[in-house]
Write a protein that holds these residues in place. Structure first.
Motif, PDB file in Angstrom:
ATOM      1  N   GLY A 113       0.803  -1.211   0.000  1.00 25.22           N
ATOM      2  CA  GLY A 113       0.000   0.000   0.000  1.00 25.22           C
ATOM      3  C   GLY A 113       0.838   1.264   0.000  1.00 25.22           C
ATOM      4  O   GLY A 113       2.070   1.238   0.021  1.00 25.22           O
ATOM      5  N   LYS A 114       0.135   2.382   0.012  1.00 20.96           N
ATOM      6  CA  LYS A 114       0.764   3.689  -0.171  1.00 20.96           C
ATOM      7  C   LYS A 114       1.850   3.967   0.859  1.00 20.96           C
ATOM      8  O   LYS A 114       2.891   4.515   0.528  1.00 20.96           O
ATOM      9  CB  LYS A 114      -0.312   4.769  -0.106  1.00 20.96           C
ATOM     10  N   GLU A 115       1.629   3.629   2.109  1.00 18.54           N
ATOM     11  CA  GLU A 115       2.592   3.937   3.159  1.00 18.54           C
ATOM     12  C   GLU A 115       3.184   2.675   3.777  1.00 18.54           C
ATOM     13  O   GLU A 115       3.762   2.715   4.858  1.00 18.54           O
ATOM     14  CB  GLU A 115       1.924   4.800   4.233  1.00 18.54           C
ATOM     15  N   THR A 116       3.043   1.566   3.082  1.00 24.49           N
ATOM     16  CA  THR A 116       3.508   0.284   3.592  1.00 24.49           C
ATOM     17  C   THR A 116       4.890  -0.039   3.059  1.00 24.49           C
ATOM     18  O   THR A 116       5.179   0.170   1.885  1.00 24.49           O
ATOM     19  CB  THR A 116       2.525  -0.827   3.179  1.00 24.49           C
ATOM     20  N   SER A 117       5.766  -0.548   3.920  1.00 20.73           N
ATOM     21  CA  SER A 117       7.090  -0.959   3.473  1.00 20.73           C
ATOM     22  C   SER A 117       7.030  -2.378   2.917  1.00 20.73           C
ATOM     23  O   SER A 117       6.029  -3.071   3.027  1.00 20.73           O
ATOM     24  CB  SER A 117       8.091  -0.882   4.637  1.00 20.73           C
ATOM     25  N   GLY A 118       8.125  -2.816   2.290  1.00 18.85           N
ATOM     26  CA  GLY A 118       8.188  -4.189   1.822  1.00 18.85           C
ATOM     27  C   GLY A 118       8.503  -4.313   0.353  1.00 18.85           C
ATOM     28  O   GLY A 118       9.115  -3.432  -0.255  1.00 18.85           O
ATOM     29  N   THR A 219      -8.201 -10.960  -0.015  1.00 19.12           N
ATOM     30  CA  THR A 219      -8.866 -10.086  -0.976  1.00 19.12           C
ATOM     31  C   THR A 219      -8.006  -8.831  -1.112  1.00 19.12           C
ATOM     32  O   THR A 219      -7.075  -8.622  -0.337  1.00 19.12           O
ATOM     33  CB  THR A 219     -10.279  -9.703  -0.503  1.00 19.12           C
ATOM     34  N   VAL A 220      -8.328  -8.024  -2.093  1.00 17.23           N
ATOM     35  CA  VAL A 220      -7.562  -6.797  -2.336  1.00 17.23           C
ATOM     36  C   VAL A 220      -8.504  -5.600  -2.251  1.00 17.23           C
ATOM     37  O   VAL A 220      -9.491  -5.517  -2.995  1.00 17.23           O
ATOM     38  CB  VAL A 220      -6.877  -6.833  -3.718  1.00 17.23           C
ATOM     39  N   PHE A 221      -8.207  -4.699  -1.323  1.00 18.78           N
ATOM     40  CA  PHE A 221      -8.979  -3.476  -1.180  1.00 18.78           C
ATOM     41  C   PHE A 221      -8.087  -2.432  -0.523  1.00 18.78           C
ATOM     42  O   PHE A 221      -7.263  -2.777   0.328  1.00 18.78           O
ATOM     43  CB  PHE A 221     -10.240  -3.703  -0.328  1.00 18.78           C
ATOM     44  N   PRO A 222      -8.206  -1.156  -0.896  1.00 22.70           N
ATOM     45  CA  PRO A 222      -7.345  -0.137  -0.293  1.00 22.70           C
ATOM     46  C   PRO A 222      -7.443  -0.129   1.232  1.00 22.70           C
ATOM     47  O   PRO A 222      -8.537  -0.191   1.797  1.00 22.70           O
ATOM     48  CB  PRO A 222      -7.888   1.177  -0.882  1.00 22.70           C
ATOM     49  N   SER A 223      -6.294  -0.056   1.885  1.00 27.82           N
ATOM     50  CA  SER A 223      -6.215   0.050   3.352  1.00 27.82           C
ATOM     51  C   SER A 223      -6.900  -1.110   4.066  1.00 27.82           C
ATOM     52  O   SER A 223      -7.256  -1.004   5.245  1.00 27.82           O
ATOM     53  CB  SER A 223      -6.810   1.370   3.847  1.00 27.82           C
ATOM     54  N   GLN A 224      -7.054  -2.246   3.394  1.00 28.14           N
ATOM     55  CA  GLN A 224      -7.780  -3.374   3.983  1.00 28.14           C
ATOM     56  C   GLN A 224      -7.201  -3.799   5.324  1.00 28.14           C
ATOM     57  O   GLN A 224      -7.933  -3.960   6.311  1.00 28.14           O
ATOM     58  CB  GLN A 224      -7.772  -4.558   3.008  1.00 28.14           C
ATOM     59  N   LEU A 225      -5.892  -3.998   5.391  1.00 31.35           N
ATOM     60  CA  LEU A 225      -5.292  -4.513   6.615  1.00 31.35           C
ATOM     61  C   LEU A 225      -5.371  -3.500   7.754  1.00 31.35           C
ATOM     62  O   LEU A 225      -5.592  -3.875   8.913  1.00 31.35           O
ATOM     63  CB  LEU A 225      -3.842  -4.922   6.353  1.00 31.35           C
ATOM     64  N   GLN A 226      -5.182  -2.218   7.448  1.00 30.63           N
ATOM     65  CA  GLN A 226      -5.292  -1.198   8.490  1.00 30.63           C
ATOM     66  C   GLN A 226      -6.698  -1.183   9.078  1.00 30.63           C
ATOM     67  O   GLN A 226      -6.867  -1.157  10.302  1.00 30.63           O
ATOM     68  CB  GLN A 226      -4.954   0.181   7.908  1.00 30.63           C
ATOM     69  N   VAL A 227      -7.708  -1.198   8.219  1.00 30.38           N
ATOM     70  CA  VAL A 227      -9.090  -1.160   8.692  1.00 30.38           C
ATOM     71  C   VAL A 227      -9.431  -2.440   9.432  1.00 30.38           C
ATOM     72  O   VAL A 227     -10.114  -2.418  10.474  1.00 30.38           O
ATOM     73  CB  VAL A 227     -10.062  -0.917   7.520  1.00 30.38           C
TER      74      VAL A 227
END
Length: 329
Positions: A113-118, A219-227
């Motif tokens: 994601g946008k602010e995720t490292s890796g 699944t793939v969705f913006p900010s999924q893991l944060q939410v």
């Protein structure tokens, strides 16, 4: 699997342009079933990581286009093939030329994601990119995880492992996008962009009021893991977008209405700040502690063993684990 490049992205701002950790090149993509990717000059020795609050955190806004290309080129950790706003996408042509591809275009196959490292997976070969995209799509339909993330959370999940399921939608307020959960979505909701999402989680280590959690999105969705972690009342450390949705009264956590809760800098309790050796002002600048640690890819040929790519943690992530006494397993 020709024309692939894997970058180890150390800090997000993905759409704005990531800071990327220096990692060694590995020739012969697809020849090993498992690879541990280590930055140049890294060491397995534990110990002090210095007095910097977020060591290893790069600031793309301080880089020129040429410097960003150099950082990205140095971050290639696996390869096979011929040797307005500053973003990764804007410098892909220069990166392609720097890697010896000439006029061949690089395209993003998989990224965090946008602010995720890796890890960031790029390809200059359309056939390879198509094959990998089909592999990821088939894996999602079969509910086989292909990506594993590590997250440090403010709070400890109620169970040591399980599934997180939620219907999510993306809403825009004053031009700012925000992901909100939808209870009991109707068929009309699904047609209008609401998506049912699913993630696996497993608590790897715990400390007083914090945890290291392994996350695998199906699944793939913006900010999924944060939410999803907010729905567990355990926001990811450095989540300045969604953590405000978790309220506390007399030590008990509860969810605030997502629609009426505005994003704000994450507020950590004093005990956690002391353990992190951070001031409230420093904590307000903390990067998101969500790291795309592992990608599973198919082998070069159908009978080949699958490939597992592992990205080292950013220095600031390792420092946080040391400060909180969270040991990787």
């Amino acid at each position: 699997m020709g024309g692939c490049r894997v970058l180890c992205q150390v800090w997000g701002g993905w759409w704005r342009g990531p800071g990327v950790g220096s990692a060694r090149k590995v020739a012969g993509f697809g020849t090993e079933a498992r690879r541990q990717l280590q930055p140049r000059g890294s060491s397995n020795r534990s110990g002090s990581l210095g007095n910097q609050p977020f060591p290893g955190l790069l600031h793309p806004e301080n880089l020129s286009r040429e410097e960003l290309v150099d950082v990205l080129r140095a971050s290639v950790v696996d390869q096979k093939g011929k040797p307005g706003e500053l973003t990764l996408f804007s410098v892909l042509p220069e990166l392609s030329h720097s890697l010896g591809f000439g006029e061949q275009e690089l395209q993003v196959v998989r990224a965090s994601g946008k602010e995720t490292s890796g890890l960031v997976l790029l390809s200059s070969c359309p056939q390879t990119a198509s094959r990998l995209q089909k592999f990821f799509a088939c894996s999602r339909r079969a509910q086989r995880p292909t990506a594993t993330y590590w997250a440090v959370t403010d709070g400890i999940p109620a169970t040591s492992e399980g599934k997180i399921q939620a219907a999510l939608k993306l809403e825009y307020v004053d031009g700012v996008g925000s992901v909100v959960p939808v209870k009991s979505p109707s068929r009309k909701d699904i047609l209008e962009g609401v998506k049912r999402t699913l993630s696996h989680f497993r608590v790897v280590a715990t400390g007083p009021g914090c945890a290291l959690v392994q996350l695998q999105p199906l699944t793939v969705f913006p900010s999924q893991l944060q939410v999803h972690m907010v729905l567990q009342l355990c926001p990811v450390l450095g989540d300045h977008m969604y953590s405000a949705r978790v309220g506390t009264v007399l030590g008990q956590r509860f969810l605030l209405p997502a629609e009426s809760t505005k994003p704000q800098k994450q507020v950590l309790d004093e005990a956690l700040l002391r353990r992190l050796h951070l001031t409230p002002a420093q904590a307000a600048q903390m990067p998101l502690h969500l790291h795309l640690h592992c990608l599973h890819l198919p082998g070069t040929r159908p009978r080949d063993a699958p490939i597992e790519l592992l990205a080292p943690l950013p220095s600031y992530f390792s420092r946080t684990l040391q400060c909180l006494g969270l040991r990787q397993q």
